[in-house]
Design an enzyme around this catalytic site. Structure first.
Site, mmCIF file in Angstrom:
data_model
loop_
_atom_site.group_PDB
_atom_site.id
_atom_site.type_symbol
_atom_site.label_atom_id
_atom_site.label_comp_id
_atom_site.label_asym_id
_atom_site.label_seq_id
_atom_site.Cartn_x
_atom_site.Cartn_y
_atom_site.Cartn_z
ATOM 1 N N GLU A 86 4.250 3.263 88.110
ATOM 2 C CA GLU A 86 3.769 4.032 86.957
ATOM 3 C C GLU A 86 2.483 3.397 86.429
ATOM 4 O O GLU A 86 2.470 2.222 86.042
ATOM 5 C CB GLU A 86 4.835 4.104 85.867
ATOM 6 C CG GLU A 86 4.495 5.123 84.794
ATOM 7 C CD GLU A 86 5.649 5.411 83.847
ATOM 8 O OE1 GLU A 86 5.381 5.704 82.680
ATOM 9 O OE2 GLU A 86 6.817 5.341 84.291
ATOM 10 N N ASP A 298 18.424 -7.386 91.101
ATOM 11 C CA ASP A 298 19.052 -6.076 91.246
ATOM 12 C C ASP A 298 18.761 -5.218 90.019
ATOM 13 O O ASP A 298 19.450 -5.320 88.997
ATOM 14 C CB ASP A 298 20.564 -6.272 91.430
ATOM 15 C CG ASP A 298 21.304 -4.973 91.721
ATOM 16 O OD1 ASP A 298 20.704 -3.891 91.547
ATOM 17 O OD2 ASP A 298 22.479 -5.041 92.108
ATOM 18 N N HIS A 395 -2.304 7.097 78.343
ATOM 19 C CA HIS A 395 -1.532 7.378 79.557
ATOM 20 C C HIS A 395 -2.341 8.227 80.533
ATOM 21 O O HIS A 395 -2.379 7.951 81.731
ATOM 22 C CB HIS A 395 -0.236 8.097 79.182
ATOM 23 C CG HIS A 395 0.628 8.400 80.361
ATOM 24 N ND1 HIS A 395 1.432 7.451 80.953
ATOM 25 C CD2 HIS A 395 0.808 9.541 81.072
ATOM 26 C CE1 HIS A 395 2.071 7.993 81.970
ATOM 27 N NE2 HIS A 395 1.714 9.263 82.061
#
Length: 450
Positions: A86, A298, A395
């Site tokens: 992202e 994980d 963004h």
């Protein structure tokens, strides 16, 4: 197209698997074969290492591996590795780090580090007798029978912390647990915990079968359902926080008091409104997952634990909180997280080893702090944008290159657009329109023809 099942796929050679996949699902495409192979590492030994991390590996799936600098954490400067696709995440974390470096930085504290596992079993009989037998007879033998398993862990300062019998028959008929608490020091400890749990089950079964305290019906009713660690670790908690005088939080045209009011209200909304809390916490996990992946841990377990913890009071809520007290703004995250810095990929994956080296080869507790800081920084950056300029401005500027790459823009064209949108709001429509104008065509279809 109808597909047929394949026998012995895992036993085929790598080339054979590729040939089968491409012929069966990709119309024999030579281009597909090239795509799979172009991501192979040219070092055969390194490629084999990656192949053996998983099953049926045909290629490597690249993720951007970046770094967010200038994190002042507990008085020391750190550069945090992040593996994430992202576009705005690393930039937002870096921006938050820069903001707080002159305001005291981030503080971390491990509040507790207990990990959990359970032996789930069924027993139909006298509950009081079972509990008394567990305490008086079984408990000591559970510790004794696992001595060989726990010896090395105890030498490192860990081991089994506590064992108790839990009656769950009010929820499922005849259902009980052995609830086990562990300290696995610098390993995530899954194999250690599961090995202990399986031994607990054998010991319980043996002791009940050999005892004269139970009837044959009670013995026959004992059934071990499963022995498995829990990825929910509400007592393995790290806190990350930032604080500064309210007057240090002025933001452009927004006064410090207005900023704090808007920021606090945004956090409060996430505390009471699950629709907002989900997106709020997803932003936190952007930072957390990126560091967890980069350090070979994980992320699925971390995600599951965090979201369960966010629901612990019966309603899904924010993982971060803030307050203003005596003129001081404080913003913090309590994160339940189980991590390892030894074992697994941490000692195998070259980039994981490099990431841990950049962090100073931390122990598990220190790494917990780094991960929590990344989550807190991410959330601060997101909320700061939301209550001031809005989230889309920053963004979409980060997303600009993705749009241009889809359009196969040249480097010269990319430079033009970065400059063009310096004082404009980026939107997909605006980029496409200007790009078509620049190329002198009327539609995206014309671009493809050219």
């Amino acid at each position: 197209m109808n597909h047929t099942p394949v026998e012995g796929f895992s036993k085929m050679s790598k080339e054979g698997k590729i040939e089968w996949l491409v012929n069966e699902y990709l119309d024999g495409s030579e281009n597909a074969i090239q795509i799979l192979k172009q991501y192979w590492n040219e070092d055969p030994a390194l490629q084999q290492l990656h192949d053996e991390f998983s099953e049926n590996t045909l290629s490597n799936f690249y993720m951007p591996f970046g770094f967010a600098p200038n994190f002042l954490i507990d008085g020391e400067l750190h550069c945090i590795p992040m593996a994430i696709e992202e576009s705005s995440v690393v930039a937002a974390a870096s921006k938050a780090a820069k903001f707080w470096i002159s305001r005291g930085g981030f503080k971390t504290e491990v509040l507790s580090k207990v990990k959990l596992g359970h032996v789930h079993f069924m027993f139909r009989g006298n509950k009081e007798k079972l509990e008394r037998f567990f305490i008086e007879t079984v408990l000591a033998k559970l510790f004794k029978d696992t001595e060989a398993i726990t010896k090395n862990m105890q030498a490192r300062g860990g081991g089994i912390l506590n064992l108790k019998l839990v009656d769950k028959t009010a929820e499922i008929e005849d259902y009980f647990q052995i609830h086990a608490e562990f300290d696995t020091v610098d390993s995530m400890g899954a194999n250690f915990i599961n090995s202990c749990l399986e031994q607990f089950a054998q010991t319980l079964k043996r002791e009940i079968y050999d005892s004269e305290n139970f009837t044959s019906e009670e013995k026959d009713s004992l059934q071990i359902v499963m022995c498995i660690l829990s990825n929910y670790t509400p007592d393995c908690i790290v806190r990350a926080e930032v604080s500064c005088p309210v007057e240090d939080l002025a933001e452009g045209d927004v006064t410090s008091e207005e900023f704090v009011e808007k920021f606090s209200r945004a956090v409060r909304i996430a505390e009471v409104e699950p629709y907002r809390a989900t997106t709020h916490n997803k932003g936190i996990m952007n930072g957390i997952d990126a560091v967890v992946i980069a350090t070979g841990n994980d992320f699925r377990a971390v995600e599951a634990c965090a979201h369960t913890y966010a629901s612990r009071n019966g309603k899904y809520s924010s993982l971060t909180h803030c307050e203003v007290k005596d003129g001081v703004f404080r913003f913090w995250l309590d994160l339940p997280i189980s991590l390892g810095t030894v074992g697994g990929l941490t000692s195998l994956h070259p980039l994981v080893k490099l990431a841990l080296q950049v962090l100073g080869n931390p122990n598990a507790e220190k790494l917990m702090g780094f991960v929590a800081v990344a989550g807190l920084a991410q959330n601060f950056a997101a909320l700061r944008s939301l209550v001031t300029t809005g989230i889309q401005q920053g963004h979409m500027k980060m997303h600009l290159l993705n749009i241009l790459n889809q359009l196969e823009a040249t480097e010269e064209e990319k430079n033009y657009f970065v400059n063009y949108f310096k004082d404009k709001t980026v939107s997909h429509h605006a980029v496409i329109s200007e790009f078509l104008k620049l190329r002198g065509v009327k539609s995206v279809e014309e671009l493809k023809k050219n």
